[in-house]
Write a protein that holds these residues in place. Structure first.
Motif, PDB file in Angstrom:
ATOM      1  N   ILE A 197       0.569  -1.302  -0.053  1.00 48.75           N
ATOM      2  CA  ILE A 197       0.018   0.100  -0.049  1.00 48.75           C
ATOM      3  C   ILE A 197       0.978   1.292  -0.045  1.00 48.75           C
ATOM      4  N   PRO A 198       1.834   1.272   0.881  1.00 47.38           N
ATOM      5  CA  PRO A 198       2.754   2.642   0.749  1.00 47.38           C
ATOM      6  C   PRO A 198       3.406   2.850  -0.394  1.00 47.38           C
ATOM      7  N   LEU A 199       3.830   1.583  -1.178  1.00 43.84           N
ATOM      8  CA  LEU A 199       4.650   1.903  -2.415  1.00 43.84           C
ATOM      9  C   LEU A 199       3.825   2.375  -3.440  1.00 43.84           C
ATOM     10  N   ILE A 200       2.529   1.697  -3.408  1.00 46.41           N
ATOM     11  CA  ILE A 200       1.365   2.030  -4.428  1.00 46.41           C
ATOM     12  C   ILE A 200       1.220   3.914  -4.356  1.00 46.41           C
ATOM     13  N   ARG A 206       4.088  10.662  -7.045  1.00 49.50           N
ATOM     14  CA  ARG A 206       5.168  11.100  -7.752  1.00 49.50           C
ATOM     15  C   ARG A 206       4.920  11.099  -9.222  1.00 49.50           C
ATOM     16  N   LEU A 207       3.502  10.701  -9.509  1.00 52.17           N
ATOM     17  CA  LEU A 207       3.109  11.172 -10.961  1.00 52.17           C
ATOM     18  C   LEU A 207       3.248  12.488 -11.347  1.00 52.17           C
ATOM     19  N   THR A 252      11.594   4.096   4.458  1.00 50.08           N
ATOM     20  CA  THR A 252      12.424   3.603   3.285  1.00 50.08           C
ATOM     21  C   THR A 252      12.321   4.466   1.935  1.00 50.08           C
ATOM     22  N   ALA A 253      11.008   4.408   1.532  1.00 53.31           N
ATOM     23  CA  ALA A 253      10.904   4.773   0.022  1.00 53.31           C
ATOM     24  C   ALA A 253      10.827   6.300  -0.157  1.00 53.31           C
ATOM     25  N   ALA A 254      10.193   6.740   1.116  1.00 49.98           N
ATOM     26  CA  ALA A 254      10.050   8.367   0.906  1.00 49.98           C
ATOM     27  C   ALA A 254      10.078   9.202   2.309  1.00 49.98           C
TER      28      ALA A 254
END
Length: 392
Positions: A197-200, A206-207, A252-254
């Motif tokens: 869910i967080p990655l999606i 980021r679009l 980690t991702a953001a």
């Protein structure tokens, strides 16, 4: 009951905020205020808050509070934080946590005569630590950064690492309706939901044509948490491990999401923590604490604080170059914190054998730990202050 509970919480919150500045410099503690407030207002003393273990409010509050705490804890320990300095936290988690659990279980079995499963369950509940109750150590710049990083990362991860052990032991002792295989599926699905869910959401943000304004960016992270919570409730995934995995994924991702959410998230988690501590205190009965807990129970509680973790970390730090003063501070500051409070509530609601004994022993250790650690954090932090320059 809800209006009375809300009023009591509001009054204690106001008092806690008003004394917070003084508490940051003395042995006073907001957590102790809420714990003692719940105890005095609970069914065992004034009976202003007639809280019972089976009340739906207890379970709902425990769920929401633990979900938010694990979510914000996960955001404190992104992979970049672990890569930056992982050796000491790694030793504390991979060696110190299992050793603490083992020593506590041995004490429970041989001192109290509890069966092995219940002994290990209580040890798993008491294994996590919480730096909130040692804020003067973690939050002071005069304390070496290495020590603050060690305590922050350790406490951020050990809640989530202890949780599967608690859930499995509850299932084995008959405290949940899930078989071990079903529980494993719930845990695995929870981790998948917490990562996906967080990655999606981060990918969508980021679009080029989708962008949150700066003022609303904290709500983007809130929406991730709410989505994870809702999907877990629909699918049956374990929402606690999903929350923990989601927090780590966001950090980690953001990392920017973490920075924007940090202050708001800490405030929400702190409110839910204090509410759960108030309820926890209201469920503790003086009769059981002072009449039914034997001398061996008090000895166990004392040793669980002053022996189990210090001995485990002493063994874990063998061969390191950590200065003795920092090592002693890390060994002492293992306060039994909020995760242990909620895990204790899960045990109380489970209905397993020895439920009341386990809950009150857990409560005794947590109460003594909060009193001991939150009243010594300022004193220990002062030991790291540089000596004042001599007067001219």
């Amino acid at each position: 009951m809800v209006p009375i509970l809300t009023f009591a919480f509001a009054v204690l919150l106001l008092l806690g905020v008003l004394i917070s500045e003084r508490a940051s410099r003395t042995v006073l503690s907001t957590a102790v205020l809420f714990l003692l407030g719940g105890f005095v207002l609970g069914r065992g003393v004034l009976d202003v808050i007639p809280m019972e273990p089976g009340d739906p409010a207890v379970g709902i509050l425990a769920q929401l509070a633990l979900f938010s705490v694990l979510f914000t804890d996960g955001m404190k320990v992104g992979l970049s934080d672990l890569r930056r300095a992982w050796r000491l936290p790694g030793r504390a988690l991979l060696f110190g946590l299992p050793l603490t659990l083992l020593i506590t279980a041995l004490l429970a079995h041989y001192l109290l005569g509890l069966p092995w499963l219940q002994s290990f369950l209580m040890a798993a509940v008491l294994a996590p630590t919480d730096p909130v109750f040692a804020a003067a150590v973690v939050g002071r710049t005069e304390v070496p950064g290495r020590l603050r990083h060690l305590l922050n990362v350790e406490s951020g991860l050990n809640d989530g690492l202890a949780l599967p052990i608690v859930l499995v032991l509850l299932a084995v002792t008959g405290g949940t309706n899930s078989a071990i295989g079903v529980l494993a599926e719930e845990i695995g699905l929870g981790i998948v939901v917490g990562i996906a869910i967080p990655l999606i959401v981060i990918g969508l943000e980021r679009l080029p044509f989708l962008k949150a304004t700066k003022g609303l960016q904290p709500l983007l992270t809130v929406s991730i948490g709410l989505l994870v919570l809702a999907i877990c409730q629909v699918t049956g995934a374990n929402l606690f491990l999903a929350a923990f995995a989601a927090g780590i994924t966001v950090a980690t991702a953001a990392p920017g999401f973490r920075k924007e959410f940090e202050q708001f998230g800490e405030l929400v988690s702190e409110l839910l923590k204090l509410a759960a501590i108030l309820v926890f205190g209201a469920l503790i009965t003086p009769t059981f604490l002072f009449n039914e807990i034997t001398w061996s129970g008090w000895v166990f509680a004392a040793l669980a604080i002053v022996a189990a973790r210090p001995l485990a970390l002493f063994i874990s730090f063998l061969g390191t170059r950590l200065p003795a003063k920092e090592q002693l501070a890390a060994m002492w500051f293992g306060p039994k914190g909020f995760a242990s409070v909620v895990y204790g509530l899960l045990v109380l609601q489970s209905g397993i054998s020895y439920t009341n004994e386990l809950f009150h022993l857990i409560a005794l250790v947590i109460v003594l730990s909060i009193l001991a650690h939150s009243s010594t954090d300022v004193l220990v932090a002062k030991q790291f202050q540089a000596p004042a320059p001599p007067a001219p």
